[in-house]
Design a protein around this motif. Sequence first.
Motif: not given
Length: 74
Positions: A64-70, A72-74
């Motif tokens: 979930x943290x990786x999906x949120x971080x990605x 926000x970057x895109x």
Amino acid sequence: EMEKIEAGVETKVDKEFEKKSLLFKDDIKSLKEYMDHVFATKVDVERGFKDNLKWTVGTIVASAAIIIALSKLL
């Protein structure tokens, strides 16, 4: 005639007694060892389940943290 009846009754009693075995010290000891093994196995399975649950929850949180971080970057 009575002797035949007595012999028949004694045979039936002997057969019933053979069916119902008595527990001796060796039987109790082997039963205790078996029960210790069964309960130890259950504890090990429960401990393994808890470990797997920890890893599963940790993986879900990390994903979930990786999906949120990605996102926000895109």
